[in-house]
Motif scaffolding. Sequence first.
Motif, mmCIF file in Angstrom:
data_model
loop_
_atom_site.group_PDB
_atom_site.id
_atom_site.type_symbol
_atom_site.label_atom_id
_atom_site.label_comp_id
_atom_site.label_asym_id
_atom_site.label_seq_id
_atom_site.Cartn_x
_atom_site.Cartn_y
_atom_site.Cartn_z
ATOM 1 N N ASN A 49 0.841 -1.195 0.000
ATOM 2 C CA ASN A 49 0.000 0.000 0.000
ATOM 3 C C ASN A 49 0.878 1.248 0.000
ATOM 4 O O ASN A 49 2.094 1.173 0.200
ATOM 5 C CB ASN A 49 -0.921 0.010 1.223
ATOM 6 N N THR A 66 -2.524 8.547 5.675
ATOM 7 C CA THR A 66 -3.554 7.594 5.268
ATOM 8 C C THR A 66 -2.959 6.577 4.305
ATOM 9 O O THR A 66 -2.184 6.949 3.413
ATOM 10 C CB THR A 66 -4.723 8.315 4.572
ATOM 11 N N VAL A 68 -3.466 4.016 1.246
ATOM 12 C CA VAL A 68 -4.357 3.700 0.126
ATOM 13 C C VAL A 68 -3.755 2.529 -0.640
ATOM 14 O O VAL A 68 -2.545 2.291 -0.588
ATOM 15 C CB VAL A 68 -4.544 4.914 -0.816
ATOM 16 N N THR A 69 -4.610 1.784 -1.324
ATOM 17 C CA THR A 69 -4.109 0.655 -2.099
ATOM 18 C C THR A 69 -3.300 1.155 -3.286
ATOM 19 O O THR A 69 -3.481 2.290 -3.752
ATOM 20 C CB THR A 69 -5.262 -0.221 -2.619
ATOM 21 N N GLU A 72 -5.599 2.183 -6.159
ATOM 22 C CA GLU A 72 -6.221 3.500 -5.984
ATOM 23 C C GLU A 72 -5.195 4.612 -6.171
ATOM 24 O O GLU A 72 -5.477 5.635 -6.805
ATOM 25 C CB GLU A 72 -6.845 3.603 -4.592
ATOM 26 N N PHE A 73 -4.005 4.393 -5.655
ATOM 27 C CA PHE A 73 -2.965 5.423 -5.754
ATOM 28 C C PHE A 73 -2.615 5.705 -7.215
ATOM 29 O O PHE A 73 -2.553 6.863 -7.644
ATOM 30 C CB PHE A 73 -1.712 4.987 -4.989
ATOM 31 N N LYS A 76 -5.391 7.740 -8.991
ATOM 32 C CA LYS A 76 -5.809 9.061 -8.511
ATOM 33 C C LYS A 76 -4.678 10.065 -8.313
ATOM 34 O O LYS A 76 -4.943 11.264 -8.185
ATOM 35 C CB LYS A 76 -6.577 8.915 -7.188
#
Length: 250
Positions: A49, A66, A68-69, A72-73, A76
């Motif tokens: 992650n 935070t 994030v996977t 997702e990273f 985004k």
Amino acid sequence: MAAVDDNKGRKKIQGVFSSQNVQKIGTGTTVRRTISKMYWMATEMDDGNVEVQALNTNYIPSGPKTAVTMEEFLSKYSPEPEFYVSTVYPKMKELSGTVQRGEKARQAGATYSAEFEFQNALGVDEDNVRANFGLGLTYMERGESSKANDIFERLVGLDAAFETEHKHLFNEFGINLRKTGMQDQAIDYYNRALEMTSNDENLHYNMARAYFEKGLLDKSVEHLEKALSLNPDHPEAQKFLDYIKSTQNN
């Protein structure tokens, strides 16, 4: 901006990235879109992650982190290497220099110079752990318990204050809370530290000292026994425990 990952034969993600947030404002024919851009410090973790932390208005990584996977990273966040080199890195280097000057001044006994530097650092990043610890210790050294308590309340809300990299600082801070007569704050502080890491015998030992000074011997014994269960070869804890039990038997 990147570190080598020996396991995967590639470089881990590390550096400044940006994300965009699209919002619609208005209704019907007057609707329009606005795009806001945020900058983040990103660090790929061992579990795959990515940990992201927002940059504040001074372009310093600050506040909560935070995870994030990776999927997702990658979808985004966009890399901003030039922004890191031109803006973020110089700001971080300048902040680090300010904190270092404060720490040197405090160690030299120049508490007002130390306060000046730490306050400057906190003006750039109010959550800076080293500056908060430094300022709190400076106030305690000057006997300004009220101001030290304000810093204590700020620090107990910062998870980063209890991370391994700051261990020597939070140990010194907790010991000074106790030595300056702030036993209640010391106990709250050590409890907060134990939420982050329960297997540290020295935290339990210091907690026992604080409870002893409040006259709560049973709580002191409880933490000394916990310290010794974690590390049977802790001579200070064993001597302290023997002393308390001898006074209870008399």
